[in-house]
Design a protein around this motif. Sequence first.
Motif, PDB file in Angstrom:
ATOM      1  N   PRO A 222       0.762  -1.469  -0.129  1.00 12.18           N
ATOM      2  CA  PRO A 222       0.531   0.178   0.367  1.00 12.18           C
ATOM      3  C   PRO A 222       0.669   1.296  -0.348  1.00 12.18           C
ATOM      4  O   PRO A 222       0.570   2.343   0.004  1.00 12.18           O
ATOM      5  N   LYS A 223       1.942   1.154  -0.330  1.00 13.29           N
ATOM      6  CA  LYS A 223       2.953   2.346   0.371  1.00 13.29           C
ATOM      7  C   LYS A 223       3.586   2.869  -1.754  1.00 13.29           C
ATOM      8  O   LYS A 223       4.157   3.777  -2.019  1.00 13.29           O
ATOM      9  N   VAL A 224       3.239   1.737  -2.320  1.00 11.41           N
ATOM     10  CA  VAL A 224       3.520   1.273  -3.849  1.00 11.41           C
ATOM     11  C   VAL A 224       2.327   2.518  -4.481  1.00 11.41           C
ATOM     12  O   VAL A 224       1.412   1.874  -4.570  1.00 11.41           O
ATOM     13  N   ARG A 225       2.718   3.604  -5.654  1.00 13.20           N
ATOM     14  CA  ARG A 225       1.669   3.889  -6.280  1.00 13.20           C
ATOM     15  C   ARG A 225       1.680   3.245  -7.701  1.00 13.20           C
ATOM     16  O   ARG A 225       2.684   3.078  -7.934  1.00 13.20           O
ATOM     17  N   LEU A 226       0.750   2.174  -7.948  1.00 14.06           N
ATOM     18  CA  LEU A 226       0.741   1.936  -9.008  1.00 14.06           C
ATOM     19  C   LEU A 226       1.148   2.563 -10.416  1.00 14.06           C
ATOM     20  O   LEU A 226       2.122   2.315 -11.692  1.00 14.06           O
ATOM     21  N   TYR A 227       1.110   3.871 -10.760  1.00 17.89           N
ATOM     22  CA  TYR A 227       0.942   4.271 -12.233  1.00 17.89           C
ATOM     23  C   TYR A 227       2.884   4.132 -12.452  1.00 17.89           C
ATOM     24  O   TYR A 227       3.339   4.395 -13.409  1.00 17.89           O
ATOM     25  N   ASP A 228       3.646   4.436 -10.613  1.00 15.68           N
ATOM     26  CA  ASP A 228       4.984   4.779 -10.599  1.00 15.68           C
ATOM     27  C   ASP A 228       5.566   2.888 -11.376  1.00 15.68           C
ATOM     28  O   ASP A 228       6.933   3.081 -11.783  1.00 15.68           O
TER      29      ASP A 228
END
Length: 360
Positions: A222-228
């Motif tokens: 949950p700390k990782v943005r999918l777009y990244d």
Amino acid sequence: MSRTSKDTELTRRLSRRNILGVAAGATAATIIGTATAQAAGQDQAQGLGKGHGHGHGHGHGKGKPVLPPGRLGIQLYSLRDKISTLGFAPVFAELEKYGYDEIELAGYTQGSAGPITLAQLKRLAKDHGLNPIGSHVGYYDDNNPGAYTFAQNLEKVLDDAQALGLKHIGTASGPFRYGSTVDGWKRAADDFNRYGAAARKRGMKFYQHNHAEEFSFATDKPKVRLYDVLLAETDPDLVYLEMDIYWAYCAQFRFSKRADGTKATLDPLKYVLKHPNRYPLFHVKDGVRDDTTRDGYRMSDVGDGDIDYKTFLSKVTNRTHQGRSYHHWQAEHDNPVESLAFARKSSEHLHSLREGRCGD
């Protein structure tokens, strides 16, 4: 027909005296002319259509135009009602009058307006000085092997794009084919890399168009943005991006905090300035800020909302390498009240924007 970027010529072409009628039959001309005249009257009554928006710094004053010449397009999804009832020819005639240079396709058929071949469509666009710059096609339909998507019929999709002379071919589907985990998006990135390699062999660029959800966070991390994840896992020489600026600002409203409440700053403009070569295309879509809604904005005609396009376009075109010749700007509204009025107003507004003394 030759195109010119001179303000005097643009003013002539955008004049409301030249809006009525189209060169595609009396019936179509009557329908379009009536609808546009009514919309123009409504605009004048409400103070719209002449750059009177929400403090975007517009007006045909002095200063360099923010919009580069020859780079204004429109996503034809915004005009699907007119295309399905009247056909491409009358719509293209109006877009030519409004000062558009390019079109982005969303399907190659005319609905009830009758059949049309790809060769005829390409010729119609050329006849009206419109460059078909890209097209949206579905990413996948795993339950239908005959689906017209990249996953199911890649070569057919590319054949058609090549027949139309497109330089870009992409999808507005999110990379959620394998779920919302980091590994799921890595798998989708592998798909996109494959499509991009196939497109590149034909002289085209494959691209993905975002909505707000692409900027959400991975369910397993949950700390990782999918777009990244998408940016990191796709090859920048094979996979390009079309930023829908409106949806990116909606994402800024919705996804600037993680599930645990920690801040996760999201600035759409910074994404572009950090990776300018990955964004050949943009959707210029406006919205009125409304914190009571899920997305934080209510979609509006371009120029009637609160997104600062004067600043956004100016910074992208002036601070990126070959910024005024590389990027393409496509006006869009998902459900305009009157689609031709939307097209006219959007062109007028974007052509009216001028940089300030500080180039802001």
